[in-house]
Design an enzyme around this catalytic site. Structure first.
Site, PDB file in Angstrom:
ATOM      1  N   THR A   1       0.853  -1.192   0.000  1.00  0.00           N
ATOM      2  CA  THR A   1       0.000   0.000   0.000  1.00  0.00           C
ATOM      3  C   THR A   1       0.885   1.236   0.000  1.00  0.00           C
ATOM      4  O   THR A   1       1.780   1.369   0.835  1.00  0.00           O
ATOM      5  CB  THR A   1      -0.893  -0.040   1.267  1.00  0.00           C
ATOM      6  OG1 THR A   1      -1.823  -1.117   1.101  1.00  0.00           O
ATOM      7  CG2 THR A   1      -1.640   1.258   1.479  1.00  0.00           C
TER       8      THR A   1
ATOM      9  N   HIS B   1      -6.795 -10.819  -0.561  1.00  0.00           N
ATOM     10  CA  HIS B   1      -6.042 -10.455   0.648  1.00  0.00           C
ATOM     11  C   HIS B   1      -6.794 -10.998   1.861  1.00  0.00           C
ATOM     12  O   HIS B   1      -7.732 -10.389   2.367  1.00  0.00           O
ATOM     13  CB  HIS B   1      -5.914  -8.939   0.742  1.00  0.00           C
ATOM     14  CG  HIS B   1      -4.892  -8.478   1.737  1.00  0.00           C
ATOM     15  ND1 HIS B   1      -4.215  -9.350   2.571  1.00  0.00           N
ATOM     16  CD2 HIS B   1      -4.413  -7.246   2.034  1.00  0.00           C
ATOM     17  CE1 HIS B   1      -3.375  -8.657   3.327  1.00  0.00           C
ATOM     18  NE2 HIS B   1      -3.475  -7.383   3.022  1.00  0.00           N
TER      19      HIS B   1
HETATM   20  C1  LIG Z   1       4.785   0.185   2.877  1.00  0.00           C
HETATM   21  C2  LIG Z   1       4.220  -1.200   3.003  1.00  0.00           C
HETATM   22  C3  LIG Z   1       2.917  -1.437   2.596  1.00  0.00           C
HETATM   23  C4  LIG Z   1       2.374  -2.730   2.664  1.00  0.00           C
HETATM   24  N1  LIG Z   1       1.105  -2.946   2.178  1.00  0.00           N
HETATM   25  C5  LIG Z   1       0.638  -4.219   2.075  1.00  0.00           C
HETATM   26  C6  LIG Z   1      -0.579  -4.489   1.382  1.00  0.00           C
HETATM   27  O1  LIG Z   1      -1.254  -3.603   0.821  1.00  0.00           O
HETATM   28  N2  LIG Z   1      -0.982  -5.790   1.320  1.00  0.00           N
HETATM   29  C7  LIG Z   1      -0.267  -6.813   1.903  1.00  0.00           C
HETATM   30  O2  LIG Z   1      -0.670  -7.983   1.810  1.00  0.00           O
HETATM   31  N3  LIG Z   1       0.903  -6.571   2.537  1.00  0.00           N
HETATM   32  C8  LIG Z   1       1.380  -5.309   2.616  1.00  0.00           C
HETATM   33  N4  LIG Z   1       2.618  -5.094   3.179  1.00  0.00           N
HETATM   34  C9  LIG Z   1       3.434  -6.240   3.629  1.00  0.00           C
HETATM   35  C10 LIG Z   1       4.412  -6.672   2.528  1.00  0.00           C
HETATM   36  O3  LIG Z   1       3.714  -7.260   1.436  1.00  0.00           O
HETATM   37  C11 LIG Z   1       5.447  -7.698   3.032  1.00  0.00           C
HETATM   38  O4  LIG Z   1       4.769  -8.836   3.520  1.00  0.00           O
HETATM   39  C12 LIG Z   1       6.321  -7.116   4.139  1.00  0.00           C
HETATM   40  O5  LIG Z   1       6.869  -5.877   3.749  1.00  0.00           O
HETATM   41  C13 LIG Z   1       7.468  -8.072   4.528  1.00  0.00           C
HETATM   42  O6  LIG Z   1       8.275  -8.322   3.419  1.00  0.00           O
HETATM   43  P1  LIG Z   1       9.730  -7.597   3.259  1.00  0.00           P
HETATM   44  O7  LIG Z   1      10.525  -7.988   4.471  1.00  0.00           O
HETATM   45  O8  LIG Z   1      10.289  -8.170   1.979  1.00  0.00           O
HETATM   46  O9  LIG Z   1       9.477  -6.126   3.195  1.00  0.00           O
HETATM   47  C14 LIG Z   1       3.163  -3.803   3.166  1.00  0.00           C
HETATM   48  C15 LIG Z   1       4.461  -3.549   3.600  1.00  0.00           C
HETATM   49  C16 LIG Z   1       5.003  -2.268   3.512  1.00  0.00           C
HETATM   50  C17 LIG Z   1       6.433  -2.044   3.944  1.00  0.00           C
END
Ligand SMILES: Cc1cc2nc3c(=O)[nH]c(=O)nc-3n(C[C@H](O)[C@H](O)[C@H](O)COP(=O)(O)O)c2cc1C
Length: 363
Positions: free
Chosen positions: A25, A174
């Protein structure tokens, strides 16, 4: 030989590599309509194998946060079409994540006439940001009536059809991180005494009906789902039968034959870890593709793929901060650090201005 950077197959799709951009998001969709700035952002990241969009609402009722996109109006479908075309031109495939926020909302973030709906009238603890008045406590949602359940199911189905009309390769439901579908699964937010509440067979009913509905509309090769077993985000506490409940979901989703399950593990963000046994159970019980996510770097991604723990790896924050993440990982180059202060702010700063390797940082 690297697995991560090699081509692979996801159902009927060929992906240019095993790397998925995780849904994030970013709150740049003014008036909830995808725009030119978003075209640039997603196209910059088009070297991924698969891009999953930010959470996108199937209904005016699901727009919990300010400036998040929807996919229920013609203008939104048009906006997404431009994004999908630009991403396809770069070679990535693209799924839209259908996120209905349910009780994670504030009425100030909703368009006129939209309603705050959830399985039961249980408010989330904590506060929600609004553009109009800053932080506000979460409201008590209205418990969905049988009619509301039917309407919301129909909205998911229509959104799936809209996604195909916009050119998306598929949708991701989701059902993680405390939003509407997970609010049905979890006992703290689902205190219903009808066929949608009580034992897991009932608490899983809505998510399975939505899964069947969207499969009926666009086909099982175009439908994935995101789940967060052991996730606690958005006031979703751990509870005794968590493992059994999610094992049941893995079995039931396998029977529906959808293309993938995408598991969230937010231990790299301070959440409880998802036990390895739980991930292993999904791998065993779900016969189609499994995507793992959370805290991956290139080395761990390669090693989990090589160990056969999953079929694809999804990456969030590294992709947010590095439009050319693939090239950087492949050449062991340094990576940009994500700037949390601009995760959710409007405009290009911290969105489309992360430099690629061959770009100089502005003085
Ligand atoms: C800014 C931001 C927005 C996110 N928005 C969503 C979202 O809209 N839907 C979702 O399923 N996860 C969302 N997440 C979670 C990410 O998809 C992911 O699971 C999380 O960042 C962990 O992965 P990473 O360590 O590679 O960042 C968001 C994470 C961040 C940092």
């Amino acid at each position: 030989m690297s697995i991560l950077y090699s081509k692979t197959v996801l159902g009927l799709l060929t992906l240019q590599n095993h790397l998925v951009m995780a849904p994030m998001t970013r709150n740049r969709a003014t008036n909830n309509i995808p725009n030119a700035l978003m075209v640039e952002y997603y196209a910059q990241r088009g070297t991924a194998g698969l891009i999953i969009t930010e959470g996108t609402s199937p209904s005016p009722n699901g727009l919990g946060y300010p400036r998040i996109p929807g996919i229920f109006s013609p203008a939104q479908v048009e906006g997404w079409k431009r994004i999908v075309d630009a991403v396809h031109d770069k070679g990535a495939k693209m799924f839209v994540q259908l996120m209905h926020c349910g009780r994670i909302v504030h009425p100030l973030n909703l368009p006129a006439g939209a309603r705050v709906l959830a399985p039961s009238a249980v408010a989330a603890s904590g506060e929600m940001y609004t553009d109009a008045e800053g932080m506000k406590p979460h409201p008590e949602p209205q418990a969905m009536t049988g009619e509301d359940i039917k309407t919301t199911l129909a909205e998911f189905v229509q959104a799936a059809k809209n996604a195909v009309a916009a050119g998306f390769d598929g949708i991701e439901l989701h059902s993680a991180n405390g939003y509407l579908l997970e609010q049905f699964i979890r006992p703290n937010t689902n205190q219903r005494i009808d066929g949608y509440g009580g034992p897991i067979e009932n608490r899983a009913r809505f998510v399975l009906e939505v899964t069947e509905g969207v499969i009926g509309a666009i086909g099982k090769d175009r439908v994935g789902i995101r789940l967060s077993p052991f996730g606690v985000f958005n006031d979703m506490p751990l509870y005794d039968t968590m493992e059994a409940d999610y094992t049941y979901l893995a079995q039931q989703l396998n029977a529906r034959g959808l293309i993938y399950i995408h598991l969230v593990d937010h231990s790299s963000m301070g959440a409880p870890p998802v036990p390895e046994a739980m991930k292993g159970a999904f791998r065993k019980l779900f016969k189609r593709s499994l995507i793992l996510s959370g805290g991956y770097d290139a080395e761990r991604a390669e090693s989990d793929l090589a160990a056969g723990k999953c079929d694809l790896i999804a990456v969030g924050r590294p992709f947010l901060a590095n439009p050319d993440l693939l090239a950087r990982w492949e050449t062991c180059a340094a990576v940009n650090a994500p700037d949390m202060a601009t995760f959710y702010t409007p405009g290009p700063r911290g969105y489309t201005d992360y430099p690629a390797l061959n770009e100089r940082v502005a003085p």
